[in-house]
Structure formats: structure tokens, C-alpha cells
Motif scaffolding. Sequence first.
Motif, PDB file in Angstrom:
ATOM      1  N   ASP A  24     -61.050  20.248  24.671  1.00  0.00           N
ATOM      2  CA  ASP A  24     -60.925  21.003  25.177  1.00  0.00           C
ATOM      3  C   ASP A  24     -62.128  20.620  26.618  1.00  0.00           C
ATOM      4  OD1 ASP A  24     -61.062  24.669  25.728  1.00  0.00           O
ATOM      5  OD2 ASP A  24     -63.273  24.125  26.110  1.00  0.00           O
ATOM      6  N   SER A  26     -64.064  22.616  28.531  1.00  0.00           N
ATOM      7  CA  SER A  26     -65.178  23.471  28.709  1.00  0.00           C
ATOM      8  C   SER A  26     -66.178  23.151  27.631  1.00  0.00           C
ATOM      9  CB  SER A  26     -64.717  25.144  27.976  1.00  0.00           C
ATOM     10  OG  SER A  26     -64.125  25.693  28.916  1.00  0.00           O
ATOM     11  N   ARG A  27     -65.580  22.194  26.433  1.00  0.00           N
ATOM     12  CA  ARG A  27     -66.559  21.706  26.006  1.00  0.00           C
ATOM     13  C   ARG A  27     -67.103  20.373  27.073  1.00  0.00           C
ATOM     14  NH1 ARG A  27     -68.378  21.911  20.883  1.00  0.00           N
ATOM     15  NH2 ARG A  27     -66.800  23.403  20.766  1.00  0.00           N
ATOM     16  N   SER A  30     -69.807  20.795  28.812  1.00  0.00           N
ATOM     17  CA  SER A  30     -70.988  21.188  28.442  1.00  0.00           C
ATOM     18  C   SER A  30     -71.795  19.373  27.914  1.00  0.00           C
ATOM     19  CB  SER A  30     -70.604  21.570  27.354  1.00  0.00           C
ATOM     20  OG  SER A  30     -69.708  22.781  27.255  1.00  0.00           O
ATOM     21  N   SER A 355     -73.760  28.431  21.796  1.00  0.00           N
ATOM     22  CA  SER A 355     -73.128  28.411  23.150  1.00  0.00           C
ATOM     23  C   SER A 355     -72.649  26.622  23.172  1.00  0.00           C
ATOM     24  CB  SER A 355     -73.902  28.268  24.759  1.00  0.00           C
ATOM     25  OG  SER A 355     -74.478  27.515  24.541  1.00  0.00           O
ATOM     26  N   LEU A 356     -71.173  26.079  23.790  1.00  0.00           N
ATOM     27  CA  LEU A 356     -70.742  24.828  23.733  1.00  0.00           C
ATOM     28  C   LEU A 356     -72.218  23.736  24.347  1.00  0.00           C
ATOM     29  CD1 LEU A 356     -67.758  25.077  25.548  1.00  0.00           C
ATOM     30  CD2 LEU A 356     -68.052  25.004  23.205  1.00  0.00           C
ATOM     31  N   GLU A 357     -72.693  24.504  25.259  1.00  0.00           N
ATOM     32  CA  GLU A 357     -74.082  23.528  25.596  1.00  0.00           C
ATOM     33  C   GLU A 357     -74.959  23.079  24.995  1.00  0.00           C
ATOM     34  OE1 GLU A 357     -75.108  22.810  29.149  1.00  0.00           O
ATOM     35  OE2 GLU A 357     -74.211  23.851  30.553  1.00  0.00           O
ATOM     36  N   GLN A 359     -74.075  23.555  21.372  1.00  0.00           N
ATOM     37  CA  GLN A 359     -73.666  22.613  19.883  1.00  0.00           C
ATOM     38  C   GLN A 359     -73.298  21.438  20.629  1.00  0.00           C
ATOM     39  OE1 GLN A 359     -69.942  24.228  19.192  1.00  0.00           O
ATOM     40  NE2 GLN A 359     -70.282  26.242  19.384  1.00  0.00           N
ATOM     41  N   GLU A 360     -72.825  20.988  21.794  1.00  0.00           N
ATOM     42  CA  GLU A 360     -73.152  18.722  22.265  1.00  0.00           C
ATOM     43  C   GLU A 360     -74.791  18.488  22.791  1.00  0.00           C
ATOM     44  OE1 GLU A 360     -70.254  18.105  21.999  1.00  0.00           O
ATOM     45  OE2 GLU A 360     -69.821  19.731  21.557  1.00  0.00           O
TER      46      GLU A 360
END
Length: 565
Positions: A24, A26-27, A30, A355-357, A359-360
Motif C-alpha cells: 500500500d 501510504s504505508r 511511512s 499510525s502507519l508511521e 507501525q513502520e
Amino acid sequence: MKSTALIPELDNIPTLRSPEVVMDLSRMGSFFPFRLSFARIMIRNLLKNKTKIKTSTWSFDDKGFGHAVYTIVIEKRTLSFIALSNSLKKSQRTDRVIASAWDTSFTLFDGIPTKADIARLKEQLPHQEAGRYNKSELVLSRANKSVRIFDLVVKSLSSGIQPSGLMIDKIGYLMRTTAVYGNGKFGINDRKNLIAHSNFNVPFQMEMLTVYLIRNFSIDLVQHIAKKKCPEKFVELDINIQRHLGIGNATGLGMAPFLVKHPILLNNWFQVRETALSRMLSIEEIEPKRINKILALIKRVQSHLNSWATDDSRQAKRIECLKREWDQLKNDISYNFFIAKNSLSKLFKLTKNKSLECQELMVSLIMEIGGEELDGLDHCMESSRIPQLDPSMTLGELCQLINRNFSWVNKINFSSKGATARFWYVSEEKLEPRLGNRYEEDGAELERPLDVARRVSNLEKDLKKSPDDLTVAEFLMKYPRHRYVVRRIQTNLWAPYSEIHENLLDEKCMPIDMLRCKLAFFGASKFDPKSDRWVRVNLFQGAPLADEISSDIEDDWWMPVLKTH
């Protein structure tokens, strides 16, 4: 492929997150640098070999104009780094690739240059793309001094004082590169001729070495100018400040299409990253030394985030959100958290609703305490395979493959004007990728094939007109325009991370996310978008200095923080 967005607590079989989760855009936008980023791999190899970097030529006037040659021996192969510095008018200084003049220009040279080589390169290097080069040149680059900091550091050191730590922390580099060219561009040597060398068989190692040496040169140059300005008062730059100075980079759309044009390479990068994460999450017990390290890293991240500044409203909001989330996480984690089994898996799951940020960032942190579990994966990031068409596959099998791996395409309404608002092309002037507006600009007939989602959608329309038992070969004889996308779909069968799950033509698509993804694999940090199409970043901030890599210093510079006395 099994999705492991949340890994079952007691499932110790390494499982990879699915492409539906990871690809994805967006991910991808991030991502953070991680242990297997190309810059980190390069530094570890230098440290492992206790590599020595020697300044063999330093010829500069009092204002810092002249040339330098650094010599480096990597596993019996001698390379030279040649740096040229010249006067540049303020009106000529720009981060854009359309520039034709720069403060400095560089090449990584195979061997030791002769006087004739130096004379030739003094003439050609300042022209960059317009220059003429030999196979002795491996990488080309150029950089501009940071107008915010370079002269201020000169002024401070020549006055006998150290520059402001706040300023150093906020900006983080003395120079900023605007291009790093390798792999045979403009007549230089092709990477394929050097990959037999063990240090260069991982992608982008020569480019990363060049950028690292530019960082070293920028520190040497600022101290040279400061000392010449006032030798009586001059003081050397504090060693901690030197380490905290990376090298800036301004990157635009030219980098984005790479991820689409090299599907197998993209797959390998992601597969390595996800395999590394999976290996870490499958660890049942963590020894005390690693527990202490991860606790220290969690604390370091908080300080690093506080030094990450940007004027971009979208990214500024994401950073503030990330700071709050990380502060909450920090309060939930103690030494005892890691005593229980599968604690890394539990740590990973703490970010599932954030948030994705966040998570990553946690993904990168978890990998940072890896060592022998991960470091051998770096050689899997290369790719010698190319996409190949399977003409014997039936259309029924092809349709099943599309339904399984490209179902995300069906969520896109290509009859909407917004879904096809953009087109990718290559500018005639600079041979660089650009984005045009299909309904407001000319040039759509020059469109490049980055429209994978639209091509899959158009393919499905023609597949509905054909019987399932027809072979791909028979189908393509009637519809040859689909050959490109059929080959990509078939490649995705065995390279599941080869496609970005996004319509890259959509008016709301964020090309900046593609840039951040690739830059994270390079090892860049402090992402500072200047629009949705170009970004400034920092490379090698916190990395060991050139005179330290031959020592026993640790490879411990992820998410660096400026150390003060």
C-alpha cells in the motif's frame, strides 16, 4: 501468501506480512531506514574490513576552491574519490536537477588517477551530465553548500568557538547533493562490470560509498576554510558534531519510476525486509544485552523525533502524531516487558492501532537489534532475473491470478476523470521523469508505462471476451498491446511484492511516498518534503567518521542524537 499484519502470539513459524498490507503506497510512504538499508550495509562492510581512507591530494586556496583526492582500498581493489570545488554565484545555486552549475562535483574513480586524469576530470566533472567520461569513472555526483549553515560553521570555527548545537541538530549537514549517478550513465562504467567484487554485489554500494565520502569531504572543507580565515583562533569541529553531520540530498520525481521499472528488484527488497522482520518476530526469548539495547533505542527514538523538523504541513502533522504515539508506547514498555516469551511480537502488536508511521518505525526498531539473524540477507537484495512471459498459461489461470493478486485494481473507477488525471513522461531537456496533467497539458502521447493498474483493468475487459481455455500466446496474437501487463502479472506469481498497490495516475496519488520508500531503503532519514514531488533528506547522519572505520567502533548510528559534553 499468509497475511501477518498481526502475528498469532504462539505462532513461531516465520510468516511474512502480505503484499496487500505492505505494498500500500501510504504505508510505503511511512518507511524508515533500517538495519539492511544500503547505507548501513556499506558502513558495516567498511567496518568489517577495517578500511582506511587516505587523503592523497589536498589542493585548495584560502576560499576552499581547488581539488582533493581520497584513496580507499576495499578488499585489494583501490578506488579514488575526486572532489572539485569552485566558485558559484548565488543566482546559480538551486536544488533542482535543471541546474547547470554547482559548488562541488565528484567522481568515484577506479584505481589511482594520473595527472592527465585529474586534468581531464577538472574539465568534465563540473559539466556533470554534459561531460565526457571513461570507464574509470564509477559514480558521478554534485552538491551545493547549505546556505543555512556552511558559512556559519566557518565563522564559528575561525572565531575559536563551536557552532550552535541547535542549528547543527536542526539542519544536520553542510552540503546537499542533487544527483548521484551510477550504473553506466553518461558513459561511466556499468555496475555489472563490478558486481563480482563482494563489496559491490549489493545494490547501490558504490553510490552509497560516494555519498559517504562527500560527507567526509564537506567536513574537511569547512575546517580548511575556517583555518585559513583565522589560523590563530581556529578550533577543530567537535567530534560529536562531526558525527552528527550527515550529507543532505534533494530528490525529485526522477527517483520514483525506478520502483515500477524494476519489479523483481522491488520484490527482493521488500521480501528481504519482511523476512528480516519475520525472523525477529519469531524470536521467543531475548537476552539481557538485547533488552537493554532496545530500551535504549526506544529512548533514543524519542530524542531523534524531537529534532525532526519540516515546513510541510502534511509531514509536520504526521511527526507530531508520531511523537505522541511514541511517548505513549515508551510509558508502556519496561525491562519486565521483554522477560515474557515472544515479547518482540507483542511489542510489534502494540502499534496495531497507531499510525502507519508508528507501525513502520517499530518495524525498523525491532530489526535494529538483529545481527546474525539478518545481516546475511543483504545479498538477496540483488536480482539477476528478468520478467518473462509464460505463453502456455491459460486465460483461466491468468484470471485466477488477477483475482488473487490484483483484486485491489477493481476498487479503482477508471471512468472517473480524476483516476486518469496524470501521466508520466520523460523530459527531453534533462531526460528525467516528470508528471503531466492529462486534461490541461500536451504530451500524453509520450506517456511512460507506469499505469499498471489501468493496464490490468483494460486487460480484464478483453479477457471477458475470450474463452478460459485459450492460451496466453493465442490471446496476445489478437491483443498484443497487453503483452507488457500480462508479463508483469505472471511475474507477480513468484515475486509477490513486485507491484505497488496504487493507481499512479490518480490526481490524489502522492509521488512523495514513492520517494520516501526508496530513500528509506537507501538509509535516508529526516524526510522533509518540499512538495508532493520532491524532498530533502539526510544520509549518514551519526555514522562513524572516515578515520574511525578502521577502528573497532560499533555499527550503532540508527536514529542518531547529537551528543553533548
